[in-house]
Design a protein around this motif. Structure first.
Motif, PDB file in Angstrom:
ATOM      1  N   ALA A  19       0.554   6.762   7.992  1.00 53.48           N
ATOM      2  CA  ALA A  19      -0.578   6.348   7.265  1.00 53.48           C
ATOM      3  C   ALA A  19      -0.653   4.892   6.895  1.00 53.48           C
ATOM      4  O   ALA A  19       0.299   3.990   6.917  1.00 53.48           O
ATOM      5  CB  ALA A  19      -0.524   6.999   5.961  1.00 53.48           C
ATOM      6  N   PRO A  20      -1.992   4.290   6.660  1.00 57.68           N
ATOM      7  CA  PRO A  20      -1.986   2.789   6.522  1.00 57.68           C
ATOM      8  C   PRO A  20      -1.270   2.526   5.272  1.00 57.68           C
ATOM      9  O   PRO A  20      -1.726   3.338   4.137  1.00 57.68           O
ATOM     10  CB  PRO A  20      -3.430   2.645   6.361  1.00 57.68           C
ATOM     11  N   ALA A  21      -0.458   1.501   5.050  1.00 61.37           N
ATOM     12  CA  ALA A  21       0.379   1.232   3.888  1.00 61.37           C
ATOM     13  C   ALA A  21      -0.682   0.861   2.760  1.00 61.37           C
ATOM     14  O   ALA A  21      -0.167   0.984   1.547  1.00 61.37           O
ATOM     15  CB  ALA A  21       1.192   0.196   3.942  1.00 61.37           C
ATOM     16  N   MET A  22      -1.871   0.237   2.910  1.00 64.37           N
ATOM     17  CA  MET A  22      -2.777  -0.173   2.218  1.00 64.37           C
ATOM     18  C   MET A  22      -3.116   0.987   1.029  1.00 64.37           C
ATOM     19  O   MET A  22      -3.674   0.598   0.030  1.00 64.37           O
ATOM     20  CB  MET A  22      -4.067  -0.791   2.436  1.00 64.37           C
ATOM     21  N   LEU A  23      -3.311   2.344   1.603  1.00 67.35           N
ATOM     22  CA  LEU A  23      -3.736   3.348   0.778  1.00 67.35           C
ATOM     23  C   LEU A  23      -2.725   3.705  -0.303  1.00 67.35           C
ATOM     24  O   LEU A  23      -3.359   4.300  -0.985  1.00 67.35           O
ATOM     25  CB  LEU A  23      -3.987   4.506   1.879  1.00 67.35           C
ATOM     26  N   VAL A  24      -1.546   3.373  -0.066  1.00 64.78           N
ATOM     27  CA  VAL A  24      -0.693   3.823  -1.152  1.00 64.78           C
ATOM     28  C   VAL A  24      -0.789   3.445  -2.492  1.00 64.78           C
ATOM     29  O   VAL A  24      -0.945   4.008  -3.421  1.00 64.78           O
ATOM     30  CB  VAL A  24       0.823   3.791  -0.727  1.00 64.78           C
ATOM     31  N   PRO A  25      -0.917   1.953  -2.605  1.00 63.35           N
ATOM     32  CA  PRO A  25      -1.297   1.480  -3.716  1.00 63.35           C
ATOM     33  C   PRO A  25      -2.764   1.716  -4.299  1.00 63.35           C
ATOM     34  O   PRO A  25      -2.846   1.968  -5.408  1.00 63.35           O
ATOM     35  CB  PRO A  25      -1.246  -0.187  -3.538  1.00 63.35           C
TER      36      PRO A  25
END
Lengths: 147, 194
Positions: free
Chosen positions: A46-52
């Motif tokens: 998953a794109p890391a940017m989605l976590v924050p």
């Protein structure tokens, strides 16, 4: 016809730019393989940017305790992550015991955890920038909650 | 159009050349990272633990920790821990003394030796009762000096000691060996403990 082409080009360009933006912080990879006869295999990329961003939507009441715990350690966490980003790839911790092998490493801008035991093989990789953003997000949630 | 393509080509070649020239120069200018390694092997249980910590990371983290007796890279030690001994005076005496063996204790169940050699403070302890446990500690005097460089008598400056360790050469700081377990703590410029 030319107008349609331009519109299509615009849509394609926007889509590519969007994908590029979403993937700009790297990807989080989780790979779990069970060794048992009915082996399950879980693989998430998953794109890391989605976590924050996802963290932003978690109710602050749910994050209250975690954020209160993490806040006093923010200077330490910031210093650690900043230095971790700066150093070259390194195996930080490696533990071997019969039937189990655990490795925590910094590899190519990510923190990588590999665990191999008699039941499972687990691989987790998270970009340091994403960890930083998520932790900051959690700490900020605490501030909002307390205000 | 051709001129434009040619200009782009020239720019590309220039950029490649610059990056090739700048790469090694920047690599040469960057200071070599130093690592603190801890390796624990337990042969009887087939267990091993390796920790490789970049010293720059330790130096950056320590001053940010304010918990218990650790504040801003300083560890506060109670008066009782020094037992009224003026450690700084002893260190001054050791620093100014030539290489020598300062303490040798030989007992039925334990041998202890404290010495100064080649700018290092060396402590050997051999416990004859407990699986023949052998402890060797070698600390560069510069690190000891940094550790006691605070103005307060009951504080140790751990952050300064870490910085001093970064400047020290490759060294094995601690080894502990008994019948089953081997512990080794050392410093070098290799990111792995192999």
């Amino acid at each position: 016809m030319v107008l349609l082409g331009k519109v299509a080009l615009g849509i394609a360009g926007t889509a590519i730019a969007g994908i590029g933006l979403i993937c700009s912080e790297g990807m989080i990879e989780v790979n779990v393989v069970e060794k048992q006869p009915e082996a399950h295999h879980v693989y998430v990329l998953a794109p890391a940017m989605l976590v924050p961003i996802a963290t932003h939507f978690i109710p602050s009441s749910k994050l209250g305790h975690a954020s209160a715990e993490i806040k006093p350690w923010m200077p330490t966490i910031r210093a650690a992550l900043e230095q971790l980003r700066a150093v070259e790839d390194v195996t930080l911790v490696e533990v071997r015991e019969p039937g189990q092998h655990v490795v925590v490493a910094k590899s190519g801008g990510s923190v990588v955890v590999d665990v191999t035991d008699k039941d499972d093989v687990v691989h987790v990789s998270a970009p340091i920038r994403a960890i930083e953003s998520t932790v900051e997000q959690v700490a900020a949630t605490s501030a909002e909650t307390q205000d | 159009m051709r001129k434009g393509i040619r200009a782009i080509g020239v720019c590309g070649v220039l950029a490649l050349t610059m990056s090739n020239l700048a790469g090694p120069a920047m690599a040469a200018a960057a200071p070599t990272e130093r690592y603190l390694h801890v390796k624990v092997d337990n042969a009887s249980k087939g267990e091993s633990v390796n920790v490789n910590l970049p010293l720059s990371m330790a130096a950056a983290i320590l001053p940010t920790v304010n918990k218990g007796s650790l504040h801003n890279g300083h560890v506060t030690i109670g008066e009782a821990d020094f037992n009224g001994v003026d450690v700084r005076a002893i260190l001054d005496a050791i620093r100014n003394a030539p290489d020598n063996e300062f303490v040798t204790v030989k007992e039925k169940d334990q041998d202890v030796r404290v010495a100064k050699s080649n700018g290092n403070l060396i402590v050997h302890v051999l416990d004859k009762t407990k699986d023949g446990e052998k402890v060797d500690v070698t600390v560069p005097m510069k690190v000891v000096d940094a550790l006691f460089s605070t103005t307060k008598d009951n504080e140790l400056d751990v952050a300064a000691a870490i910085r001093a360790l970064s400047d020290a050469g490759d060294a094995v700081l601690v080894t502990v060996q008994d019948a089953t377990e081997h512990v080794r703590i050392w410093i070098d410029s290799h990111s792995s403990s192999e």
